[in-house]
Design an enzyme around this catalytic site. Structure first.
Site, short mmCIF file in Angstrom:
data_model
loop_
_atom_site.label_atom_id
_atom_site.label_comp_id
_atom_site.label_asym_id
_atom_site.label_seq_id
_atom_site.Cartn_x
_atom_site.Cartn_y
_atom_site.Cartn_z
N ASP A 225 9.47 -4.71 2.40
CA ASP A 225 9.90 -5.11 1.06
C ASP A 225 9.46 -6.53 0.70
O ASP A 225 10.27 -7.36 0.28
CB ASP A 225 11.42 -5.00 0.93
N GLU B 204 12.74 2.15 -8.03
CA GLU B 204 13.36 0.95 -7.44
C GLU B 204 12.32 -0.15 -7.31
O GLU B 204 11.16 0.02 -7.69
CB GLU B 204 13.95 1.29 -6.06
#
Length: 526
Positions: A34, A189
């Site tokens: 991420d 997301e």
């Protein structure tokens, strides 16, 4: 004059060469998922998610986007980060880092705690603020600054939502508004907003963080929409014919940054697969060049895929300080790469006057879903060797210390030294796989002297052994895939940790470690 011209020519050639070098992916190997990146002057800063590990949110610095050095962690105090009951599927999810008017902001989600929050600092190498808690829910929050305003995006209801906030207080200044839900893939997301040439671009990920992962993008003339998707979506994925045979899979969760020279770049996560579709090293940080097409849409690495070897022009490259192969503890503190499970008890980690790390035993084991006495580094190579000498002192029956190859509370391989009721020492190997605990081998040791524990690996197996008086003894091997994400679950990767645990709450046992060695296969990540 002739010599001066020659020197100028050589200098120009050197600059051209350094700005045209290729590079190797991943640019940050091992469990570093991420990624989010920002630019401050001619410096770049990058953060990753950290899940159940403390300190949280590793922070990296670079001058060229290729070479990175970990300079700290954003969440270093228990008051910032409560990881009670966190595991590899909870804790700190995806962060975003942004720089605005001299202030750095890091926003993230503690899914085991109170939800979304941000911290800030004017010096990223120093301490970050206490958490500023936010009202809008969802995960993977991001920030966008413009004209004195701060906007937050996240996905509280499965859609990407936008609101204005006060980043110093956390107060929400506008209602949450749905602005896009992607192209129809599951789990919209990881949103980020950018502005370029009058367009607001909304970058997201879809498909889940497995084989179907992808990056999509939309744009609007207004920050709150309506947003129109790129006809060429997805702009990055390996879930197609071009990427299906790649050793890199799961490409997604990306962020964009403009280089100091006007070039554009994308950082994203992906993972290197073993035979089949398993991966043990976790989701890693990758880098890809971006160009803008005639219709003002970004194109990633020409065809929307990435590779291990990237033969593309780069910014002038500058090496960064890497992790040493031998890590001593003489400085009396741990470097920022070291991590603990959940919130550690500081009193159980002592630096001795003679330069050793002393771990104090507690009854908490590596399988207890709590915080054992355990300190680890991320595994960064398939092929590696790790070792540490361990001296176990004041041990009771079945008190043990050693090295754990750790994926999750229910999935780890432990190489240990312990003592029986007759105070005889032994070295052993244990596998913890779900509900199964198996002692593979245990052999007696000499009464006194140092024992060096050794863990080796290749893409298929972990190999365990020990050294006494410099002589290596083999204990066995175990398949790597049982510690893969596909088998063990969660969102992290394998870490290699020093630990101690006691069989009694009254134990006085401790273990001294003089150093920890980690050596990856030369060239694997180059």
């Amino acid at each position: 004059m002739r010599n001066a011209l020659f020197l100028i020519f050589i200098s120009l050639c050197s600059v051209c060469k350094s700005s045209a070098q290729g590079y190797s992916n991943p640019v940050i190997p091992g469990f570093h998922p991420d990624p989010s990146v920002c630019k401050a002057g001619d410096d770049y800063y990058l953060v990753n998610s950290s899940f159940q590990y403390f300190p949280g949110v590793p922070l990296f610095h670079s001058k060229d986007l290729v070479h990175w050095e970990q300079i700290g962690n954003c969440l270093t105090r228990p008051s910032q980060l409560d990881l009670t009951n966190a595991n590899s599927g909870s804790g700190i999810f995806a962060p975003t880092i942004r720089y605005n008017d001299g202030v750095f902001y890091m926003i993230t989600t503690n899914v085991s705690g109170k939800g979304n929050f941000l911290v800030h600092t004017t010096d990223p190498r120093s301490e970050w603020s206490e958490p500023v808690w936010l009202e809008q829910g969802g995960i993977d929050p991001s920030l966008y600054f413009e004209d004195g305003k701060c906007f937050m995006v996240s996905n509280p209801d499965g859609y990407i939502n936008l609101c204005e906030i006060d980043p110093m207080t956390g107060k929400q200044l506008s209602s949450s508004k749905r602005i896009w839900n992607g192209t129809g893939g599951r789990y919209a997301e990881g949103p980020h907003i950018y502005k370029k040439d009058g367009w607001y671009y909304l970058l997201i990920s879809e498909g889940g963080t497995e084989l179907g992962h992808k990056v999509t993008i939309a744009r609007s003339r207004y920050i709150d929409g309506p947003y129109q998707g790129n006809p060429a979506n997805p702009i990055l994925t390996h879930a197609n014919e071009s990427g299906q045979s790649s050793p890199i899979q799961g490409t997604g969760h990306a962020d964009l940054v403009e280089g100091t020279d006007g070039s554009w770049w994308m950082v994203c996560l992906a993972y290197r697969i073993m035979p089949g579709t398993h991966h043990t090293l976790g989701r890693e940080t990758y880098l890809a060049p971006v160009r803008w097409d005639k219709d003002a849409w970004p194109v990633v690495n020409s065809n929307g895929t990435i590779s291990l070897k990237m033969d593309v022009p780069t910014l002038p490259q500058q090496e960064m300080k890497g992790r040493p192969e031998r890590i001593d503890f003489k400085e009396g503190k741990l470097s920022p790469e070291w991590i603990h499970l959940q919130n550690p008890e500081a009193k159980n980690y002592i630096f001795t006057k003679d330069g050793k790390l002393r771990l104090i035993a507690t009854p908490v084991t590596l399988s207890d879903w709590k915080s054992p006495t355990f300190v680890a580094l991320r595994q960064e190579h398939f092929d590696m060797e790790a070792s540490a000498p361990v001296v176990l002192q004041k041990a009771g029956v079945n008190d043990e210390a050693g090295i754990s190859v750790f994926m999750e509370f229910h999935s780890h391989y432990d190489l240990f030294v312990r003592q029986d009721k007759d105070r005889k020492r032994s070295v052993g190997l244990r596998y913890k796989l779900g509900e199964i605990t198996h002692y593979a081998k245990e052999v007696s040791l000499p009464t006194d002297g140092e024992v060096e524990l050794v863990v080796k690996s290749d893409i298929n197996y972990y190999y365990f052994g020990y050294k006494v008086n410099g002589i290596y003894h083999d204990l066995g091997k175990m398949n790597t895939r049982y510690l893969s994400t596909e088998t063990a679950g969660g969102f992290t990767g394998v870490v290699l940790g020093l630990y101690i645990t006691s069989a009694s709450k009254d134990s006085k046992a401790y273990a001294d470690f003089e150093y920890f060695k980690y050596k990856g296969k030369p060239g694997e990540n180059k």
